[in-house]
Design an enzyme around this catalytic site. Structure first.
Site: not given
Lengths: 296, 314
Positions: B10, B167, B109, B117, B83, B58
């Site tokens: 990323r 990530r 991610h 998460d 998302f 989104e």
């Protein structure tokens, strides 16, 4: 709510009765072609096509800076039909304007036709955005307006939504975005014909009070009679003068407008007439056309 | 050799955008309130006038990107993979891919290495979702250098592209000076004749390490890095099937619809050989440190080596 005062009116290029008559003739022809295409295809959406036909006619004949001989002209105004299913009469208005031959219109929805069941920007000259999945067109219109701001262009972007379509959450995401980014080059028109597939919008979705919601979302709100060209002219011209915020025009319309048995009838949302009813509808529209002094 | 870099893809993505935007004025970037996490914040800092935060919306972000592309911009729309490709799937399908608009979608991610998460944010379906859409190109870079090349290739390609971002900071594997990113081309990182290990994303480096360990035990494994999952490099896979007779795939994704299935589709007609698909076995992940989760899910070098041996009956 923004009222129209007399001093505003003086700023408009008020149409005379001849100009209005010409628009009425074009809109009537558009309904005839749309009805023919839907009849041939044995499918399509006459109700919303007819409620929006006068709005398309005004925009393409009087407002939009577009060139049928150069449909992709860089600085043209854009129109996104967010309620994509109402394309049959839009196709007719585009053909009458010269974007493609009217001979394409009866081939609506046929295999190999340029005119898809829902708008396809890749196959149809004059269509600025593919659409049909409700709620998505308004976001694309926001992107086009944003691109105009980035490049300091002065083109405007118009999008037409259905009142039922406003039940989609994405519509409200887009409205919030447009106001937050100060997209004053965006004009959102809502075709409030009051009906959707499962019944009235009041029964199914509970959209009202739409004007207050739009105002709360940061829009300058106007209202018009979507079948009265003077009213459309007033609202569209007033919206155009707003700076610093996007505009919304609530268009009061009649679903199925122009064909008596379809008017305000929920079952004509997405149904084609049989041969007998087609002839009845065609006859009515031809009579209206003759009264207006027009011919096909 | 180029320097070995330890970096999350990323981060490399954010850097690549900045570099390319210096000369390409059409590049604009959209995010959905995750700029700090997707690293579009790097671009935002350098080009604030070309960065647009769309908020936590989104679906609208993808539509706005479509409108920008219709006006000649090259929009990158970033969010978490979950998302970007999950919430906005239908906007991507109908507003971007169907009209073939020049929108680049970045899903950060991705996979279980999202870690703490937990399952709601660990996207293991993005590759399957994106490869099922006509007109879509799907890229999953394995390291820093590959991400730089992938973003450049995405800009040069006119049309919709999905790029998967990770990530976790990972060691680079493409450290050779002559490394060149070629869209749609697999890379043979190690030759071998007993079996072919096909990997994508962060598992590529683990596959190389596993092959080195397997060599010590007399197993000669070929390792192929597939960064472009669609269109996939059929040639390199069919050749591997012919020459090694067995293929085993590794991905940080559900074994349904991802790299493994793309490899199967590529060889099944022209050279069907036994293929074992390894990854996340049709289950959700859970919270935990990324490295621990990767070990538990068998996506580190020892896990890869273990699966290869089992596949070969050793």
């Amino acid at each position: 709510m923004c009222g129209i005062v007399n001093s505003d009116k003086e700023m408009f290029n008020i149409m005379n009765s001849t100009e209005i008559n010409e628009l009425q003739i074009t809109a009537c022809k558009a309904r005839l072609y749309a009805l023919e295409g839907i009849f041939n295809a044995k499918s399509g959406h006459p109700g919303g096509s007819f409620s929006a036909a006068d709005i398309y006619t005004y925009l393409y004949e009087k407002e939009l800076n577009v060139d049928p001989s150069d449909p992709h002209k860089a600085d043209r105004d854009r129109f996104v039909l967010s309620k994509g299913h109402c394309c049959p009469s839009l196709y007719a208005v585009l053909a009458l304007k010269g974007f493609f031959p009217v001979e394409e219109l009866p081939k609506l929805r046929k295999v190999g036709a340029m005119l898809q069941g829902h708008p396809d920007m890749k196959s149809t000259p004059g269509i600025d955005m593919s659409s049909g999945s409700l709620g998505q067109g308004i976001s694309a219109a926001c992107g086009m307006a944003l691109a105009g701001k980035i490049d300091n262009k002065d083109y405007r972007v118009y999008t037409l939504l259905g009142d039922g379509e406003c039940e989609e959450g994405q519509v409200w995401e887009a409205l919030m975005f447009a106001a937050h980014k100060n997209l004053d080059n965006l004009c959102v028109i809502i075709d409030c014909n009051g009906l959707q597939i499962d019944g009235t919008v009041a029964e199914v979705g509970g959209l009202e009070p739409l004007d207050k919601k739009l105002e709360a979302f940061g829009f300058e709100v106007f209202k018009m009679d979507g079948h009265d060209f003077s009213s459309i002219e007033e609202a569209v011209s007033s919206a155009k003068k707003v700076s610093g915020k996007p505009q919304a025009i609530i268009a009061k319309t009649v679903k199925g407008r122009g064909v008596s048995y379809m008017e305000n009838q929920v079952n004509w949302h997405g149904a084609a007439p049989n041969a007998e009813l087609y002839e009845v509808g065609r006859k009515e529209l031809l009579e209206s056309l003759a009264e207006l002094g027009g011919t096909l | 050799m180029a320097e070995m870099v330890v970096k999350a893809t990323r981060e490399s993505f954010g850097e690549a955008l900045c570099e390319l935007a210096k000369t390409n004025k059409d590049i604009v970037v959209l995010d959905a309130d995750l700029a700090a996490a997707t690293k579009t914040s790097i671009f935002q800092k350098a080009f604030p006038e070309r960065f647009f935060d769309c908020g936590i919306a989104e679906g609208n972000m993808i539509g706005v990107a479509a409108g920008l592309a219709a006006c000649g911009k090259i929009p990158f729309a970033a969010s978490f993979a979950m998302f970007a490709t999950g919430r906005a799937f239908e906007q991507i399908r109908n507003s971007v891919a169907y009209p073939q608009l020049n929108v680049k979608i970045a899903g950060s991610h991705a996979g279980i290495s999202t870690g703490e998460d937990g399952a709601t944010h660990q996207c293991i379906e993005d590759i399957a979702l994106m490869r099922a859409i006509p007109n879509m190109t799907v890229i999953n870079p394995a390291d820093h250098y590959e991400m730089l090349g992938a973003v450049k290739a995405a800009v040069e390609l006119e049309g919709p592209v999905y790029i998967r971002l990770g990530r976790l900071a990972i060691e680079s594997v493409n450290n050779n000076d002559d490394y060149k990113f070629e869209l749609g081309k697999g890379i043979t990182l190690r030759d071998g004749k007993d079996v072919t290990i096909v990997a994508t994303g962060l598992v590529v480096r683990e596959a190389v390490l596993a092959a080195e360990e397997l060599a010590k035990e007399g197993i000669d494994a070929r390792v192929i890095n597939i960064h472009t999952i669609k269109p996939i490099d059929e040639e390199i896979l069919i050749k591997a099937a012919k020459e090694t007779g067995k293929i085993i795939t590794f991905e940080e994704h559900n074994v349904i619809g991802g790299l493994g299935d793309a490899v199967l589709s590529a060889i099944s007609e022209k050279c069907p050989v036994p293929v074992k698909k390894c990854g996340v076995y049709d289950r959700f992940g859970y919270s935990g440190p990324a490295k621990e989760l990767l070990e538990i899910f068998g996506l580190t070098a020892p896990g890869v080596a273990r699966e290869v041996k089992a596949f070969l009956g050793k």
